[in-house]
Design an enzyme around this catalytic site. Structure first.
Site, PDB file in Angstrom:
ATOM      1  N   LYS A 284      -0.451  -0.613  -7.468  1.00 56.34           N
ATOM      2  CA  LYS A 284       0.379  -0.490  -6.521  1.00 56.34           C
ATOM      3  C   LYS A 284       1.357  -1.931  -7.943  1.00 56.34           C
ATOM      4  O   LYS A 284       1.245  -1.871  -8.505  1.00 56.34           O
ATOM      5  CB  LYS A 284       0.002  -1.734  -5.166  1.00 56.34           C
ATOM      6  CG  LYS A 284       0.308  -0.648  -4.409  1.00 56.34           C
ATOM      7  CD  LYS A 284       0.298  -1.772  -3.032  1.00 56.34           C
ATOM      8  CE  LYS A 284      -0.964  -0.949  -2.098  1.00 56.34           C
ATOM      9  NZ  LYS A 284       0.070   0.444  -1.638  1.00 56.34           N
ATOM     10  N   ARG A 358      -7.085   5.097   5.435  1.00 51.94           N
ATOM     11  CA  ARG A 358      -7.495   6.018   6.180  1.00 51.94           C
ATOM     12  C   ARG A 358      -8.914   7.058   6.088  1.00 51.94           C
ATOM     13  O   ARG A 358      -9.522   7.196   6.514  1.00 51.94           O
ATOM     14  CB  ARG A 358      -6.689   7.714   5.464  1.00 51.94           C
ATOM     15  CG  ARG A 358      -7.001   8.243   4.163  1.00 51.94           C
ATOM     16  CD  ARG A 358      -5.306   9.387   4.312  1.00 51.94           C
ATOM     17  NE  ARG A 358      -3.740   8.042   4.008  1.00 51.94           N
ATOM     18  CZ  ARG A 358      -3.108   8.619   3.591  1.00 51.94           C
ATOM     19  NH1 ARG A 358      -2.818   9.885   3.849  1.00 51.94           N
ATOM     20  NH2 ARG A 358      -1.593   7.318   3.644  1.00 51.94           N
TER      21      ARG A 358
HETATM   22  N1  BES Z   1      -0.964  -0.939   3.015  1.00 55.48           N
HETATM   23  C1  BES Z   1      -0.833   0.258   2.226  1.00 55.48           C
HETATM   24  C2  BES Z   1       0.770   0.631   3.127  1.00 55.48           C
HETATM   25  C3  BES Z   1       2.176  -0.035   3.572  1.00 55.48           C
HETATM   26  C4  BES Z   1       3.062   0.279   2.424  1.00 55.48           C
HETATM   27  C5  BES Z   1       1.724  -0.664   4.586  1.00 55.48           C
HETATM   28  C6  BES Z   1       4.107  -0.992   3.041  1.00 55.48           C
HETATM   29  C7  BES Z   1       2.660  -2.019   4.859  1.00 55.48           C
HETATM   30  C8  BES Z   1       3.824  -1.795   4.006  1.00 55.48           C
HETATM   31  C9  BES Z   1      -1.385   1.592   2.224  1.00 55.48           C
HETATM   32  O1  BES Z   1      -2.448   1.871   1.545  1.00 55.48           O
HETATM   33  C10 BES Z   1      -1.147   2.518   1.176  1.00 55.48           C
HETATM   34  O2  BES Z   1      -1.117   2.246   0.102  1.00 55.48           O
HETATM   35  N2  BES Z   1      -0.250   3.702   1.420  1.00 55.48           N
HETATM   36  C11 BES Z   1       0.555   4.852   0.760  1.00 55.48           C
HETATM   37  C12 BES Z   1      -0.105   6.070   0.867  1.00 55.48           C
HETATM   38  C13 BES Z   1       0.468   6.764  -0.331  1.00 55.48           C
HETATM   39  C14 BES Z   1      -0.483   6.423  -1.201  1.00 55.48           C
HETATM   40  C15 BES Z   1      -0.161   8.725   0.290  1.00 55.48           C
HETATM   41  C16 BES Z   1       1.950   4.307   0.380  1.00 55.48           C
HETATM   42  O3  BES Z   1       2.605   4.521   2.039  1.00 55.48           O
HETATM   43  O4  BES Z   1       2.616   4.217  -0.170  1.00 55.48           O
HETATM   44 MN    MN Z   2      -2.427   1.520  -0.283  1.00 53.14          MN
END
Ligand code: BES
Ligand code: MN
Ligand code: ZN
Length: 504
Positions: A284, A358
């Site tokens: 990230k 997931r």
């Molecule tokens: N934990 C994150 C989702 C999230 C984002 C929670 C912002 C709270 C605030 C999750 O694991 C994630 O990173 N999801 C990705 C999925 C994508 C890579 C398909 C996302 O939402 O960008």
């Molecule tokens: Mn994630």
């Protein structure tokens, strides 16, 4: 903090007393308060309008009231649960700032409030209590607070309320007492949940999370079983193992079970327990990455919900399942393109290691379904940024294959003030998660990110007729919360408590 319901305050003197005032009763209320406090009605009228969220402090010279300060709390047009919760919350927060420890809330208009809001006196008292506990909550690791969490600094702030009195007539006394005691249980369990979520990742590993479940189980009389890394490998939980692969911290898989003799239904609640989400190799960006300490909010909610069910002795069999790990990049971490075999035997192409929630939920959902044959499965997860874009911090996304369950959760959401909004699970979205080389892919491209995540989970639900996935990424950790600061809201505890209480 102790709540007392009584006709008058037992303390010889109070620091503050609060009155809830709706616009519908503004004139009558202000006249009474003017008389009670020796203030001019004209002055009160010009300074206080009972707008929702409005808080005014006036001073009092009459000894009959026992308090030098009187807080007027605006409820808006009429009495509602949301307004009572919110004003009670801001009252508590102001008291904390001012360090006023001996306080009372006027609830002598309980019958009028009940008829205005079409709610029971007991539920109104519960909402006031929940709101107060929510506002009184504080999380700090500043060194002016002592004691230890994990041998480090405490999260228990020095200031605490002496006692909080709900002033109440005889006619409402019994109901108010019932509501307050339920509110104290739900509120204090929600504070426990917020502590877990607010704890930075160096204060809370997967093992710590499992231990938190264990100590809750011990305290409130339900069983907790924790699988360690070895057992997780033996069970071939490929999703959890894959996400954990880059980490030096071992994963845990916790099973919480509250099983009263009189239970008719079994409800499984599954929560995402990512103690910190760096994204893994699909790392990230740095901005606000620290918020990803909250990526175990769903797991914390599971502990809170099972705890509340046990404390309230609800007649339902509640099973909580928590897959927990952090998500880290390292030499041993899984790579994008890797293919996992999940506990269900379904193969997954890990297109993006940041879509890790997931993967661990897949194993947990299969386990819940196979081991417990639950009547209903509900999962809670901070699953997608896309859901935050869709609904903001105000509601969780709800995905379900069952209309009655949708109705149940939606109602519980409005009543508890933790709202859910239904989103689609249409078949058309399926093609986005098709993989060239595995049964399914863990990403679905740019469009409908919250939906494709839910579609992924659905693969592991199979033909189970009653499942709901709640994407709590927005409301669980509002970047600017109602308290004006970043931090956990404990979203999900009140929602699940309300849903479970109605489950008969
Ligand atoms: N934990 C994150 C989702 C999230 C984002 C929670 C912002 C709270 C605030 C999750 O694991 C994630 O990173 N999801 C990705 C999925 C994508 C890579 C398909 C996302 O939402 O960008
Ligand atoms: Mn994630
Ligand atoms: Zn995540």
């Amino acid at each position: 903090m102790k709540f007392i319901v009584s006709k008058s305050s037992s303390s010889a003197s109070l620091d503050a007393v609060a009155f809830f005032i709706a616009k519908a009763h503004l004139k009558d209320e202000l006249s009474a308060i003017a008389k009670l406090t020796g203030n001019s009605l004209e002055g009160l009228k010009s300074d206080f309008h009972a707008k929702e969220g409005e808080v005014s402090v006036i001073y009092n010279n009459e000894t009959s009231l026992k308090s030098p300060r009187v807080f007027l709390l605006g409820l808006g047009e009429k009495v509602t649960l949301d307004a009572l919760r919110a004003s009670s919350q801001s009252f508590a927060r102001r008291l904390r700032e001012l360090k006023l420890a001996k306080v009372a809330l006027d609830f002598s208009k309980a019958q009028q409030f009940a008829s205005d809001s079409s709610e029971s006196v007991s539920y109104l008292a519960q909402a006031i209590t929940e709101g107060f506990i929510f506002g009184a909550y504080d999380y700090t690791l500043k060194t002016d607070n002592v004691d230890a969490l994990k041998g480090k600094k405490s999260t228990a702030p020095k200031f605490d309320f002496k006692d909080v009195t709900l002033l109440c007539d005889d006619a409402s006394m019994q109901q108010a007492k019932e509501g307050v005691s339920v509110g104290e249980i739900i509120g204090s369990s929600q504070s426990m949940v917020r502590d877990l979520i607010n704890a930075p990742s160096n204060y809370l590993s997967a093992t710590d999370l499992a231990n938190a479940a264990k100590s809750s189980g011990k305290k409130y009389g339900y069983t907790v079983t924790v699988f360690d890394k070895k057992k997780i490998h033996a069970l071939k939980m490929g999703g959890l193992i894959g996400v954990n692969q880059g980490s030096t911290e071992p994963p845990t898989f916790s099973i919480l079970e509250y099983k009263p003799k009189n239970a008719k239904k079994t409800i499984a609640i599954v929560g995402k327990g990512v103690t910190f989400d760096t994204g893994g190799i699909s790392i990230k960006p740095a901005d606000n990455m620290g918020d990803m300490k909250s990526d175990m909010s769903g797991a914390a909610d599971v502990i809170g919900a099972v705890e509340v069910a046990a404390r309230l002795k609800l007649p339902v069999h509640v099973v909580g399942i928590i897959p927990a790990t952090d998500n880290k990049p390292s030499g041993s971490a899984q790579n994008p393109g890797d293919v996992l075999t999940t506990y269900a035997g379904i193969t997954v192409e890990v297109d993006n290691t940041d879509a890790e929630g997931r993967l661990i939920l897949a194993d947990a959902l299969t386990y819940a379904k196979e081991q417990f044959q639950p009547d209903t499965i509900i999962d809670l997860a901070t699953l997608t940024g896309a859901c935050v874009i869709a609904l903001g911090y105000q509601a969780a996304g709800m995905f379900t294959n069952n209309d009655a369950l949708a109705e149940r959760l939606s109602k519980a959401g409005f009543r508890s003030g933790e709202k859910v909004w239904r989103m689609p699970l249409w078949e058309e979205y399926d093609k986005q998660i098709k993989s060239d080389i595995a049964d399914v892919k863990n990403t679905g491209g740019r469009g409908a990110g919250a939906v494709t995540a839910a579609k992924f989970l659905e693969k592991f639900i199979g033909d189970h007729p009653s499942w709901a996935h709640l994407d709590i990424a927005g409301p669980s950790f509002p970047s600017m919360g109602s308290s004006g600061s970043r931090g956990s809201s404990g979203f999900g505890v009140r929602l699940l408590a309300e849903a479970l209480r109605q489950w008969n």
